[in-house]
Design an enzyme around this catalytic site. Structure first.
Site, PDB file in Angstrom:
ATOM      1  N   HIS A   1       0.843  -1.185   0.000  1.00  0.00           N
ATOM      2  CA  HIS A   1       0.000   0.000   0.000  1.00  0.00           C
ATOM      3  C   HIS A   1       0.876   1.231   0.000  1.00  0.00           C
ATOM      4  O   HIS A   1       1.943   1.220   0.616  1.00  0.00           O
ATOM      5  CB  HIS A   1      -0.925   0.011   1.233  1.00  0.00           C
ATOM      6  CG  HIS A   1      -2.074   0.941   1.051  1.00  0.00           C
ATOM      7  ND1 HIS A   1      -1.988   2.281   1.358  1.00  0.00           N
ATOM      8  CD2 HIS A   1      -3.315   0.733   0.553  1.00  0.00           C
ATOM      9  CE1 HIS A   1      -3.142   2.849   1.068  1.00  0.00           C
ATOM     10  NE2 HIS A   1      -3.960   1.938   0.570  1.00  0.00           N
TER      11      HIS A   1
ATOM     12  N   ASP B   1      -7.985  -5.251  -0.186  1.00  0.00           N
ATOM     13  CA  ASP B   1      -8.494  -6.064  -1.290  1.00  0.00           C
ATOM     14  C   ASP B   1      -8.120  -7.538  -1.185  1.00  0.00           C
ATOM     15  O   ASP B   1      -8.594  -8.358  -1.960  1.00  0.00           O
ATOM     16  CB  ASP B   1      -7.977  -5.512  -2.629  1.00  0.00           C
ATOM     17  CG  ASP B   1      -8.670  -4.213  -2.985  1.00  0.00           C
ATOM     18  OD1 ASP B   1      -9.847  -4.069  -2.629  1.00  0.00           O
ATOM     19  OD2 ASP B   1      -8.029  -3.347  -3.605  1.00  0.00           O
TER      20      ASP B   1
HETATM   21  N1  CMC Z   1       4.288  -7.574  -4.914  1.00  0.00           N
HETATM   22  C1  CMC Z   1       5.635  -7.563  -5.021  1.00  0.00           C
HETATM   23  N2  CMC Z   1       6.395  -6.457  -4.852  1.00  0.00           N
HETATM   24  C2  CMC Z   1       5.761  -5.323  -4.540  1.00  0.00           C
HETATM   25  C3  CMC Z   1       4.367  -5.254  -4.402  1.00  0.00           C
HETATM   26  C4  CMC Z   1       3.627  -6.433  -4.599  1.00  0.00           C
HETATM   27  N3  CMC Z   1       2.289  -6.426  -4.489  1.00  0.00           N
HETATM   28  N4  CMC Z   1       3.999  -3.984  -4.099  1.00  0.00           N
HETATM   29  C5  CMC Z   1       5.125  -3.269  -4.044  1.00  0.00           C
HETATM   30  N5  CMC Z   1       6.202  -4.077  -4.304  1.00  0.00           N
HETATM   31  C6  CMC Z   1       7.627  -3.692  -4.258  1.00  0.00           C
HETATM   32  C7  CMC Z   1       8.014  -2.891  -5.479  1.00  0.00           C
HETATM   33  O1  CMC Z   1       8.486  -3.710  -6.510  1.00  0.00           O
HETATM   34  C8  CMC Z   1       9.069  -1.990  -4.906  1.00  0.00           C
HETATM   35  O2  CMC Z   1      10.256  -2.748  -4.759  1.00  0.00           O
HETATM   36  P1  CMC Z   1      11.696  -2.044  -4.951  1.00  0.00           P
HETATM   37  O3  CMC Z   1      11.813  -1.028  -3.854  1.00  0.00           O
HETATM   38  O4  CMC Z   1      12.675  -3.166  -4.827  1.00  0.00           O
HETATM   39  O5  CMC Z   1      11.693  -1.434  -6.320  1.00  0.00           O
HETATM   40  C9  CMC Z   1       8.579  -1.670  -3.501  1.00  0.00           C
HETATM   41  O6  CMC Z   1       7.789  -2.808  -3.144  1.00  0.00           O
HETATM   42  C10 CMC Z   1       7.740  -0.407  -3.391  1.00  0.00           C
HETATM   43  O7  CMC Z   1       6.682  -0.506  -4.330  1.00  0.00           O
HETATM   44  P2  CMC Z   1       6.074   0.712  -5.143  1.00  0.00           P
HETATM   45  O8  CMC Z   1       5.406   0.178  -6.365  1.00  0.00           O
HETATM   46  O9  CMC Z   1       7.131   1.768  -5.327  1.00  0.00           O
HETATM   47  O10 CMC Z   1       5.021   1.249  -4.090  1.00  0.00           O
HETATM   48  P3  CMC Z   1       3.816   2.189  -4.419  1.00  0.00           P
HETATM   49  O11 CMC Z   1       3.507   2.903  -3.180  1.00  0.00           O
HETATM   50  O12 CMC Z   1       4.086   2.998  -5.645  1.00  0.00           O
HETATM   51  O13 CMC Z   1       2.634   1.157  -4.826  1.00  0.00           O
HETATM   52  C11 CMC Z   1       0.812  -0.318  -4.680  1.00  0.00           C
HETATM   53  C12 CMC Z   1       1.626   0.762  -3.960  1.00  0.00           C
HETATM   54  C13 CMC Z   1      -0.451  -0.613  -3.860  1.00  0.00           C
HETATM   55  C14 CMC Z   1       0.364   0.203  -6.064  1.00  0.00           C
HETATM   56  C15 CMC Z   1       1.683  -1.597  -4.837  1.00  0.00           C
HETATM   57  O14 CMC Z   1       2.034  -2.080  -3.552  1.00  0.00           O
HETATM   58  C16 CMC Z   1       0.991  -2.693  -5.650  1.00  0.00           C
HETATM   59  O15 CMC Z   1       1.094  -2.684  -6.883  1.00  0.00           O
HETATM   60  N6  CMC Z   1       0.267  -3.648  -4.975  1.00  0.00           N
HETATM   61  C17 CMC Z   1      -0.515  -4.649  -5.685  1.00  0.00           C
HETATM   62  C18 CMC Z   1      -1.841  -4.047  -6.154  1.00  0.00           C
HETATM   63  C19 CMC Z   1      -2.810  -3.841  -5.001  1.00  0.00           C
HETATM   64  O16 CMC Z   1      -3.030  -4.736  -4.187  1.00  0.00           O
HETATM   65  N7  CMC Z   1      -3.469  -2.664  -5.003  1.00  0.00           N
HETATM   66  C20 CMC Z   1      -4.517  -2.353  -4.005  1.00  0.00           C
HETATM   67  C21 CMC Z   1      -4.124  -1.256  -3.077  1.00  0.00           C
HETATM   68  S1  CMC Z   1      -5.258  -1.132  -1.680  1.00  0.00           S
HETATM   69  C22 CMC Z   1      -6.768  -0.679  -2.387  1.00  0.00           C
HETATM   70  C23 CMC Z   1      -6.787   0.753  -2.756  1.00  0.00           C
HETATM   71  O17 CMC Z   1      -7.103   1.578  -1.868  1.00  0.00           O
HETATM   72  O18 CMC Z   1      -6.512   1.092  -3.920  1.00  0.00           O
END
Ligand code: CMC
Length: 428
Positions: free
Chosen positions: A307, A364
């Site tokens: 998140h 989710d």
């Molecule tokens: N699986 C594997 N690695 C992950 C995941 C995941 N679900 N989420 C983040 N990471 C890793 C990412 O690769 C990165 O690694 P590194 O630092 O080595 O490059 C690190 O964790 C930080 O990730 P980020 O993408 O920079 O974080 P963000 O804040 O931009 O993204 C997120 C947040 C929710 C989009 C992401 O965690 C994700 O894609 N999760 C899966 C989709 C999901 O479940 N979304 C629902 C969110 S809750 C409902 C809502 O309110 O929308």
């Protein structure tokens, strides 16, 4: 403590006022920075940028706290109802018994949608994803209520749009499902509560009586409360930014639905179940998928994990996990996917990769399992999220308009060509 920070740049010192919220969170006010220094700030994905000051929802990602208007999500999910929470978010206070009764009555009064909406619905192919249909139908409401196009009209007219949206979204959502099933639409029944009415419009068939299961209606109500607002997320920011151009509330919410649809936001609930199903079909080797999620050369991510704001736990996920257990038990459903979800959670929570990055199950992760147990089809999961999030979008839009916020318009750092000579090609 100083209420200003200093920026030293090019031999000059710029004073940046510090803004402090009611929960002591602090922000640098950079609104005059460009005018004074020529500098803008750059923050892709707005990871560290506050876009507004808001009194609606408080969220502390480090401690896993979520409050609507000062009330904890745990208490609201336990004691309140979705309609009451909607009132709280939109008008700022919990309603009195009288106010709740009249709010409920007003919503009930507007559940029917214009009969011509059905002809728009008929134009969609049956394979249409219900989120696309829902977004379009909400936008189409501007055609039936042209006065709503001007959001600067009287507060009571704006309130009419708010009530209509709350009343009609479940009808439009259920109808988008009926369209996909090529079944006749079911009209609202106003003697029913919000969730029971929705369930009946989704599942009733002309061939038999539909019995509402109170366990299902109650679980759905709780899920909607948990989704009702989440401060400046992707869809709420979209609603605010679209509304900041003085576009109508219907249009702004339609844009919010579109933003919610993506798998990184609300679409994750559908993606989670599809992922769990996939793991099950593939023999249930959870470790394999955890490894894939950690592999940077593989685009696979564990859906329902991570998140932007919560880095310790998502309080909504904690409530939903317990609710999933209770609902499955009460309904006597044995879903093998729940076991896969629990194993996956356990492995990931003990894995250095996920621990180091603060990746935990989010709202989710378990919500899809409950929706499935309640009989909601997979491609309707994100629609359920949209119904839940509606009062939050409305509250965000209303606050933005009442605070007379300026049009949202970020800056950029240009990285393209500076100037090039146009070369005429021979178009003969
Ligand atoms: N699986 C594997 N690695 C992950 C995941 C995941 N679900 N989420 C983040 N990471 C890793 C990412 O690769 C990165 O690694 P590194 O630092 O080595 O490059 C690190 O964790 C930080 O990730 P980020 O993408 O920079 O974080 P963000 O804040 O931009 O993204 C997120 C947040 C929710 C989009 C992401 O965690 C994700 O894609 N999760 C899966 C989709 C999901 O479940 N979304 C629902 C969110 S809750 C409902 C809502 O309110 O929308």
């Amino acid at each position: 403590m100083s209420d200003k920070a200093e920026l030293h740049y090019n031999g000059n010192v710029y004073q940046l006022p510090i803004i402090e919220g009611t929960q002591n969170e602090k922000a640098l006010d950079i609104s005059r920075l460009r005018g004074e220094s020529g500098l803008i700030t750059l923050d892709k994905g707005f990871k560290n940028t506050g876009s507004t000051e808001s009194a609606i929802t408080f969220l502390n990602g480090e401690e896993g706290i979520l409050k609507y208007r000062g009330y904890s999500i745990e208490e609201l999910a336990d004691k309140s109802s979705f309609v009451e929470v909607s009132y709280l978010l939109i008008y700022g206070e919990l309603p009195t018994a009288e106010q709740l009764k009249s709010f409920q009555a007003e919503i009930t009064n507007h559940t029917l949608v214009h009969e011509d909406v059905k002809s728009i619905l008929d134009g969609f192919p049956s394979k249409s994803h219900p989120m696309g249909v829902l977004s379009s139908l909400v936008s189409s409401l501007t055609a039936f209520y042209p006065m709503s196009l001007d959001p600067n009209r009287s507060a009571s007219e704006v309130n009419g749009t708010i009530i209509r949206l709350l009343a009609k979204l479940p009808t439009l959502a259920a109808w988008s499902y009926k369209n996909r099933m090529r079944q006749p639409v079911v009209y609202p029944k106003n003697s029913l509560d919000y969730c029971s009415n929705f369930l009946r419009m989704m599942f009733a068939l002309p061939t038999e009586e539909y019995q509402i299961n109170p366990v299902v209606a109650k679980a759905l109500d709780k899920l909607l409360i948990l989704h009702a607002d989440h401060e400046q997320n992707c869809s709420a920011s979209t609603v605010r930014i679209v509304g900041s151009s003085h576009a109508s509330l219907y249009t702004s919410v339609s844009a919010g639905i579109a933003a919610l649809w993506g798998p990184l936001h609300g679409g994750a609930n559908q993606a989670v179940i599809e992922m769990l199903e996939n793991i099950r079909r593939d023999g249930g080797d959870v470790e394999k998928y955890v490894s894939r999620a950690k592999d940077k050369s593989d685009s696979f991510r564990l859906m329902g994990f991570g998140h932007r704001v919560y880095k310790n736990f998502d309080p909504r996920a904690t409530i939903i996990k317990k609710a999933a257990d209770d609902v499955l038990k009460e309904l006597g459903v044995d879903d093998p996917v729940l076991d896969i979800a629990k194993t996956l959670e356990e492995i990931a929570l003990n894995d250095e990769y996920f621990v180091a990055r603060g990746l935990y199950p989010n709202v989710d992760f378990y919500s899809g399992i409950i929706y499935r147990a309640l009989g909601i089809p997979t491609d309707m999961f994100t629609v359920m999220f949209a119904i839940g999030r509606l009062p939050g979008w409305i509250a965000q839009w209303k606050e933005m308009r009442e605070n007379n916020e300026p049009i949202g318009r970020p800056r950029q750092v240009y990285t393209g060509y500076t100037s090039r000579d146009y070369v005429t090609i021979d178009k003969r």
